[in-house]
Design an enzyme around this catalytic site. Structure first.
Site: not given
Length: 482
Positions: A11-14, A48
């Site tokens: 997972r990557l927030s941004r 995102d």
């Protein structure tokens, strides 16, 4: 239990152009699975996506949970625990579902009792870190707002640009000349009686684009013209910031004046659902009369050869009065004829507008707006009436002092830069009719003619134009109301 089939989750927030963390997470997960001899069925991504905001409602995580529930895999492999969840409650929910989690970079493997206990401890620290980051961010925003002319951050409002503050501490806003010019252009069109749609089309054709869309829409332009940003104001939690006296703070140079903004808000206020639209009228409604009996001609509509045809006709006989030769004329033809006559004389003349202007005393509009705000606040439940009354007294004294200063009305002659033909082309029916009324010395008589007579000329429709009246020696240019 030692798993044999696992699924990876990243997972990557941004995501940014220079971000490699997704690739790195995949590499570490694959390496860990290979070193332990596990069959890595797949690696699922959520890009995102914030675990703090979306909690467990994430497309990739939902697929992982479904595969574990369906016994397709026995555990989920993650780079770090906080990729999976940032809430103790959320992590506990996953454990209660029977999901086994293995972290590649932490001593965490919930397939054992010790591993499950360690996971819960690590998750507490992950939550603490997320809350610390949030507190730090909120404190930073509050500090910048408290400095008055510091920009709090976030998307810069249209019409301004973010620049380094002269003190070197933080940023401030300054007007973007090109964007501010588009705002003023749109505001002038609406304040002059034009529609919001025509204002939108005008700035589109001039090359303006909003910040986060391909083209302006009516709703996005309404937000800019009626918002507080164009007044140089800053908001916090959607509420404009005020000083101790209750006056709205404007730390940056405004693009529009308070008076212009209030007029725009009144003009562009949403129409109530219960309000009915007035039926549109024709250009010459109320201006034509029957030459025979003097009755006003009214619009009639009939279907001919499958098409709807409108005409102006005398209805005296239908109203119980007598007209020996009732006049009737095709609406499109007579309107075209009279407009051509009008524009042939004045079309090339420049539009010069005469306006009575009362010079507003600086600051009075802002104080009056603050008084309205305090008065409205008194009606709210739990309002501190004592403090509000004191505040209202201070504001009233300020207003009275400002109002005592002289403000004499003056007449301004404003050259619009347009010809009458150009202004006519962009005006609505009501505006055009008002202009025609200003250059007609009376109603336009229409002569009754025999059947089959279709010619349109000055003998049939004799308009009493002001420039044809010998008594009107001092002919005044047609007046365009603004």
């Amino acid at each position: 239990m030692t798993p044999s089939r696992v699924i990876g989750y990243v997972r990557l927030s941004r995501e940014s152009a220079d971000s490699t963390s997704i690739v790195r997470q995949r590499q570490i997960i694959q390496s860990t699975a290979d070193s332990r001899g596990w069959d890595l069925v797949d690696v699922v991504e959520d890009i995102d996506v914030s675990a703090s905001k979306r909690r467990l409602d994430r497309p990739g995580l939902s697929r992982v949970r479904a595969m574990i529930a369906g016994e397709e895999v026995e555990a989920v492999l993650v780079w770090k625990l906080d990729r999976l969840a940032r809430s103790v409650v959320d992590f506990g929910t996953l454990l209660d579902e029977g999901i086994n989690v293995v972290s590649c970079t932490e001593p965490l493997d919930t397939t054992s009792a010790m591993g499950r206990a360690m996971a819960e401890v690590l998750q507490v620290f992950a939550v603490l870190e997320a809350r610390t980051i949030g507190d730090r961010l909120r404190s930073s925003i509050a500090y910048r707002v408290g400095q008055g002319d510091r920009w709090r951050g976030g998307p810069t409002p249209y019409g301004y640009r973010s620049v380094r503050h002269e003190s070197g501490d933080g940023k401030t806003l300054e007007i973007d000349p090109s964007e501010a010019a588009y705002i003023r252009q749109a505001a002038e069109i609406v304040l002059a009686g034009g529609s919001l749609y025509s204002a939108m089309q005008a700035i589109r054709e001039a090359g303006s684009k909003p910040r986060r869309a391909e083209a302006w829409s009516i709703s996005s332009l309404r937000v800019v013209l009626t918002g507080d940003s164009a007044l140089g104001r800053q908001s916090r939690h959607g509420v404009p910031i005020r000083d101790e006296a209750g006056v709205l703070v404007a730390p940056w140079e405004p693009i529009l004046t308070v008076e212009e903004s209030e007029r725009l808000r009144a003009i562009l206020a949403p129409r109530p659902l219960t309000e009915t639209r007035r039926k549109a009228s024709r250009l010459l409604s109320g201006l034509l009369v029957c030459e025979t009996c003097g009755s006003r001609l009214r619009v009639n509509s009939r279907r001919t050869a499958g098409a709807q045809v409108e005409s102006y006709g005398c209805r005296a006989n239908g109203d119980g009065r007598v007209c020996e030769r009732p006049a009737s004329v095709n609406a499109d033809q007579v309107e075209t004829f009279l407009v051509d006559e009008f524009l042939a004389v004045v079309g090339a003349l420049p539009v010069v507008e005469r306006r009575e202007v009362i010079r507003d005393v600086a600051g009075i509009a802002e104080v009056e707006e603050a008084i309205r705000h305090v008065t409205d606040s008194m009606r709210e439940p739990g309002a501190d009436l004592g403090a509000l009354v004191a505040q209202l007294g201070t504001l009233t004294e300020s207003r009275d002092a400002l109002a005592s200063r002289p403000a004499e009305p003056t007449i301004e002659v404003v050259e619009s830069g347009e010809t009458y033909a150009e202004r006519w082309a962009r005006s609505g029916v009501d505006e055009r009719r008002a202009v025609l009324e200003s250059v007609l010395t009376g109603p336009v008589p229409v002569k009754a003619i025999g059947r089959g007579y279709r010619r349109m000329d000055a003998e049939r429709v004799a308009a009493p134009w002001a420039w044809l009246d010998e008594a009107a020696a001092d002919f005044v240019d047609p007046y365009w109301t603004d």
